[in-house]
Design a protein around this motif. Structure first.
Motif, mmCIF file in Angstrom:
data_model
loop_
_atom_site.group_PDB
_atom_site.id
_atom_site.type_symbol
_atom_site.label_atom_id
_atom_site.label_comp_id
_atom_site.label_asym_id
_atom_site.label_seq_id
_atom_site.Cartn_x
_atom_site.Cartn_y
_atom_site.Cartn_z
ATOM 1 N N LEU A 565 0.290 -0.905 0.035
ATOM 2 C CA LEU A 565 0.102 -0.322 0.260
ATOM 3 C C LEU A 565 0.763 0.752 0.098
ATOM 4 C CD1 LEU A 565 -3.003 -0.879 2.778
ATOM 5 C CD2 LEU A 565 -2.947 -1.015 0.197
ATOM 6 N N LYS A 566 2.319 1.546 0.443
ATOM 7 C CA LYS A 566 2.756 2.369 0.069
ATOM 8 C C LYS A 566 3.602 2.884 -1.025
ATOM 9 C CE LYS A 566 2.595 2.123 4.738
ATOM 10 N NZ LYS A 566 2.004 3.092 5.732
ATOM 11 N N THR A 567 3.735 1.389 -1.826
ATOM 12 C CA THR A 567 4.662 1.781 -3.503
ATOM 13 C C THR A 567 3.409 2.001 -3.833
ATOM 14 O OG1 THR A 567 5.232 -0.572 -3.582
ATOM 15 C CG2 THR A 567 6.800 1.471 -2.019
ATOM 16 N N ASN A 568 2.467 1.346 -3.889
ATOM 17 C CA ASN A 568 1.283 0.502 -5.125
ATOM 18 C C ASN A 568 1.752 0.174 -5.578
ATOM 19 O OD1 ASN A 568 -0.462 2.980 -3.660
ATOM 20 N ND2 ASN A 568 -0.120 4.051 -4.502
ATOM 21 N N ALA A 765 -6.119 3.166 6.469
ATOM 22 C CA ALA A 765 -6.122 4.433 7.075
ATOM 23 C C ALA A 765 -5.346 3.870 9.131
ATOM 24 C CB ALA A 765 -7.402 4.381 7.810
ATOM 25 N N MET A 766 -5.169 2.668 9.317
ATOM 26 C CA MET A 766 -4.538 1.998 9.858
ATOM 27 C C MET A 766 -2.565 2.273 9.659
ATOM 28 S SD MET A 766 -6.779 -1.161 12.096
ATOM 29 C CE MET A 766 -8.621 -0.804 12.092
ATOM 30 N N ILE A 770 1.486 -4.076 3.974
ATOM 31 C CA ILE A 770 0.480 -4.826 2.545
ATOM 32 C C ILE A 770 -0.050 -5.453 3.057
ATOM 33 C CG2 ILE A 770 1.254 -6.491 1.109
ATOM 34 C CD1 ILE A 770 4.934 -5.855 2.273
ATOM 35 N N ILE A 771 -1.307 -5.540 2.119
ATOM 36 C CA ILE A 771 -2.603 -6.532 2.002
ATOM 37 C C ILE A 771 -2.337 -7.812 1.234
ATOM 38 C CG2 ILE A 771 -3.621 -4.459 2.666
ATOM 39 C CD1 ILE A 771 -5.616 -4.758 -0.314
ATOM 40 N N THR A 794 -2.598 -0.363 -9.457
ATOM 41 C CA THR A 794 -2.947 -0.092 -8.146
ATOM 42 C C THR A 794 -4.381 0.033 -8.178
ATOM 43 O OG1 THR A 794 -3.304 2.411 -8.959
ATOM 44 C CG2 THR A 794 -1.358 1.544 -8.244
ATOM 45 N N LEU A 795 -4.651 -0.193 -6.869
ATOM 46 C CA LEU A 795 -6.419 -0.440 -6.268
ATOM 47 C C LEU A 795 -7.026 0.486 -6.728
ATOM 48 C CD1 LEU A 795 -5.798 -2.441 -3.494
ATOM 49 C CD2 LEU A 795 -7.052 -3.427 -4.909
#
Length: 795
Positions: A565-568, A765-766, A770-771, A794-795
């Motif tokens: 989620l940081k680098t997409n 938000a938290m 990584i997901i 990206t998402l």
């Protein structure tokens, strides 16, 4: 000539008596000789077993002592403070003022004071050519490392070694040191050493020197560390073979001696006992057997002398009787009343038949009964069960109950087999007192007993009560050597005709129920049902299917992308094992992994997974450079293998894969099962440059403690938390706390099982890193993965 005249004067009775005397005495001499030889070999074998067992025990004690010091030296020699001290420029006169000296001195002093049987703890510096030790000790100017007795051996050793016996420079005492070389970039900087007090060795060996058992302890170079009788000088040139008991002669007498090498040290332990430990017992045996045979010979000759009068008159009856004995009738009577020689022989033959019958009965007992408990053995129980099945009608019920003692092997291993045998005898007696007269109770072997009960069907509750009483009887302690021992039973029961109508299937079903009782936690009674059978057959079928899958390569790997989620971007993958059976189709890992672990096949399958993932990640990373790692799940059984690290290094070298491309995924239960050995293996893996992820976090025990002690890089939040947090504020708070705590400890967070937009928004938000989950991508085969990565967005 005079002998012939004497023979001619003898009557038939005298001739027969003389001839029989010669035959009997000859046979007795032969039997006595055979018995003597057999008993001598038996005594010597017993002595060899006792000597070998004691030698092994004492050698293990010494090995444990030495290995504990080896472990201390190995760990301390690897400490950064020690290496930093050796690398720093120091001189003997100013060493105590150096920045790292206080740390090293405190470390050595603490180890010396807290370790029993330890002398100096020291560090030798080669180029400054001096030595420091605990409690602030520094050698004087006359000290020269190159001239110390231990230097040559330590210098030749590539790793940790034990010195020969030498006189210490400072204490002037005989000393043996364990020495760890310290190197940097191939250059030897110095040594880390522990001096061992030799007075601990006599204290260690002395308790075993009872009943005339003695010992000699030697270094690798043959230096004597322990020899209270000064006997080694007389036996050292006799070429004693390792682990072989040899009879040797010395000026102090004859001894049985055995040599055993203490593993990992080159030291040798010699155990010896005087030969009279065998000869005294043999003399007693010779005296007893000689007197017994003499009395037996006299008794037999007297009987023959009396019975010879009846021989001739009743000879046909005797011949007929002998023929009946040949056909197996050993106890019939001839009813011969004559007083001649024939009658005497007839009575002797009858007596011989009775003795033979006793021996046959003894052999029959041994064939049908357990020699330890005198209970019926396996064959007798099976015979009785078949008989009951044939005799009982459908109005009756037969209960077949297997009973097995929980953790009995631990009792044998810790207390000895004689202790375990005594316990089995008491168990047999206690159970037997609780059973009705019409029951049948036997021992199947080892710690497994079997109870057969029968009654009419309406009385089945009584059978169940009897078995319950047997189980409850174990709540009371058994007393062995006046010591209370508690043991619990697991019991499996099958019923005729409900569960099966054959003895073989009843026994199989009872054994299946026993297996399930142990699997369910032991110390319980389980009655067989067909779900057990189906599960057992399913497990067996799966195990055979797994063996075929290994043989015919039915396994495949799929990869589930992990989105940063940081680098997409998709920067990592998780390798997941899949099994597609040619007939059964796709089988979930949830079903076959537990069976693979129980059967031991997980090690072979795990090796295949690691090798396949290592081989394929190189290809994936070459085509998609932004994919920086692949996660591989590893079980506790794999990590406990001694050569796991070696095989992992071999695969990385074979496929030329950078270790940073590999991530090992573990669970908390793995550490619980593996203990300190697994923790050390994980540290070694991380030293290789391989990252480690803690999977299923929050589902085990003491999770926060594992965050502290495990050498991990990532924490994976279990999908149960992710999927519950949409509608549960408390779960959200838990997940947020785990993320914040992990970030504060320097760990990345991977959230598993992400399937909805709301879950993604909450995790974003938290500040989740990584997901992973179906919202982003399902697990993909190689072709699907390449297509997915080519269209990475990206998402």
């Amino acid at each position: 000539m005079s002998k012939l005249r004497l023979w001619g004067k003898l009557g038939f009775r005298g001739k027969v008596l003389l001839a029989m005397s010669a035959v009997v005495i000859s046979i007795l001499f032969v039997i006595a000789g055979i018995s003597y030889t057999y008993q001598k070999n038996l005594f010597e074998k017993q002595m060899e077993e006792e000597l070998g067992l004691e030698n092994e025990v004492v050698a293990q004690e010494i090995y444990t002592l030495l290995n504990s010091k080896r472990g201390i030296a190995e760990q301390l020699g690897e400490l950064e403070d020690v290496r930093e001290f050796l690398e720093s420029p120091v001189e003997r006169k100013s060493v105590k003022s150096s920045a790292s000296y206080d740390k090293v001195n405190q470390l050595m002093t603490r180890v010396q004071e807290s370790t029993e049987g330890l002398g100096l703890v020291w560090i030798a510096l080669l180029e400054p050519n001096f030595l420091i030790a605990d409690h602030g000790y520094v050698t004087d100017e006359a000290y020269d490392i190159q001239k110390r007795p231990w230097t040559a051996k330590a210098g030749a050793a590539k790793d940790l070694s034990f010195s020969d016996l030498y006189i210490d420079y400072s204490t002037k005492k005989y000393t043996v040191s364990v020495i760890k070389p310290i190197e940097k970039d191939g250059k030897r900087l110095g040594y880390f050493g522990l001096d061992m007090h030799l007075d601990t060795i006599p204290e260690l060996i002395a308790p075993y020197e009872i009943n005339n058992h003695k010992h000699v302890l030697l270094t690798e170079q043959g230096q004597i560390l322990y020899d209270v009788d000064n006997i080694w000088s007389e036996i050292k040139d006799l070429n004693l073979s390792d682990d072989v008991t040899t009879l040797v002669s010395t000026s102090k007498g004859n001894f049985y001696a055995e040599v055993r090498e203490i593993k990992g040290t080159g030291w040798q332990l010699v155990s010896y006992v005087p030969d009279y430990m065998v000869t005294d017992s043999l003399h007693d045996f010779v005296y007893t057997i000689g007197l017994s045979w003499i009395l037996a010979a006299l008794l037999l000759l007297i009987i023959l002398s009396i019975l010879l009068r009846y021989m001739l008159k009743d000879l046909p009856t005797i011949v007929k009787h002998v023929r009946q004995m040949e056909q197996g009738n050993l106890v019939s009577e001839m009813n011969i009343d004559s007083k001649d020689e024939i009658g005497e022989i007839a009575q002797s033959i009858e007596q011989m038949g009775k003795l033979l019958n006793i021996q046959v009965e003894e052999m029959d007992f041994q064939a049908k009964f357990d020699p330890l408990t005198s209970l019926p053995n396996r064959s007798s129980v099976q015979f009785q069960l078949v008989k009951w099945i044939e005799e009982m009608n459908q109005d009756h019920i037969i209960a077949v109950a297997f009973l097995d003692l929980d953790h009995f092997k631990q009792i044998n291993d810790s207390k000895g087999y004689s202790y375990g045998d005594a316990l089995l005898i008491q168990v047999a007696e206690r159970i037997q007192h609780l059973l009705p007269e019409d029951s049948y109770f036997g021992r199947f072997g080892g710690d497994e007993f079997i109870v057969l009960l029968h009654s009419k069907k309406e009385n089945f509750p009584l059978l169940r009560t009897t078995l319950t009483n047997v189980h409850h009887a174990f709540s009371k302690a058994f007393y062995l050597n006046k010591q209370a021992v508690f043991v619990t039973p697991s019991m499996g029961v099958s019923l005729f005709p409900t569960d099966a109508d054959s003895s073989e299937q009843l026994l199989v079903n009872a054994d299946t129920a026993l297996y399930k009782a142990k699997e369910a936690g032991r110390n319980r009674i389980l009655y067989f049902n067909y779900e057990m059978k189906e599960e057992f057959e399913k497990q067996h079928m799966f195990e055979q299917g797994l063996r075929e899958a290994i043989k015919f390569n039915h396994f495949t790997l799929v990869y589930q992308p992990q989105f940063n989620l940081k680098t997409n971007r998709t920067e990592s993958l998780e390798a997941l094992l899949r099994w597609r059976h040619p007939e059964w189709g796709m089988i979930s890992p949830v079903e076959f992994i537990p069976i693979a672990e129980k059967s031991g096949l997980i090690q072979v399958i795990g090796d295949w997974v690691i090798e396949t993932a290592v081989r394929e990640i190189k290809e994936i990373q070459h085509q998609f450079p932004h994919v920086s790692s692949v996660a591989i799940n590893v079980s506790a059984l794999q990590l406990r293998e001694i050569d796991f690290i070696h095989r992992l290094k071999t695969l990385l070298k074979k496929y030329q894969v950078n270790p940073s491309l590999i991530e090992i995924e573990i669970t908390e239960s793995l550490f619980i099962d593996g203990g300190d050995d697994v923790l050390q293996t994980l540290h070694n893996i991380k030293k290789m440059g391989i990252s480690i992820a803690l999977d299923d976090f929050g589902t085990g025990y003491s999770s926060l403690n594992y965050l502290r002690i495990l050498p991990i890089n990532r924490v994976k939040i279990d999908q149960t938390f992710v999927q519950q947090m949409e509608n549960d504020k408390r779960v959200q708070a838990i997940v947020k706390s785990v993320i914040d705590l992990s970030h504060n400890l320097g760990f990345n967070i991977v959230a598993e099982g992400v399937e909805t937009v709301k879950q993604l928004e909450l995790l974003t938000a938290m500040e989740t890193d990584i997901i992973q989950g179906f919202y982003y991508s399902k697990p993909l085969n190689k072709g699907q993965l390449h297509q997915f990565l080519n269209n990475d967005t990206t998402l």
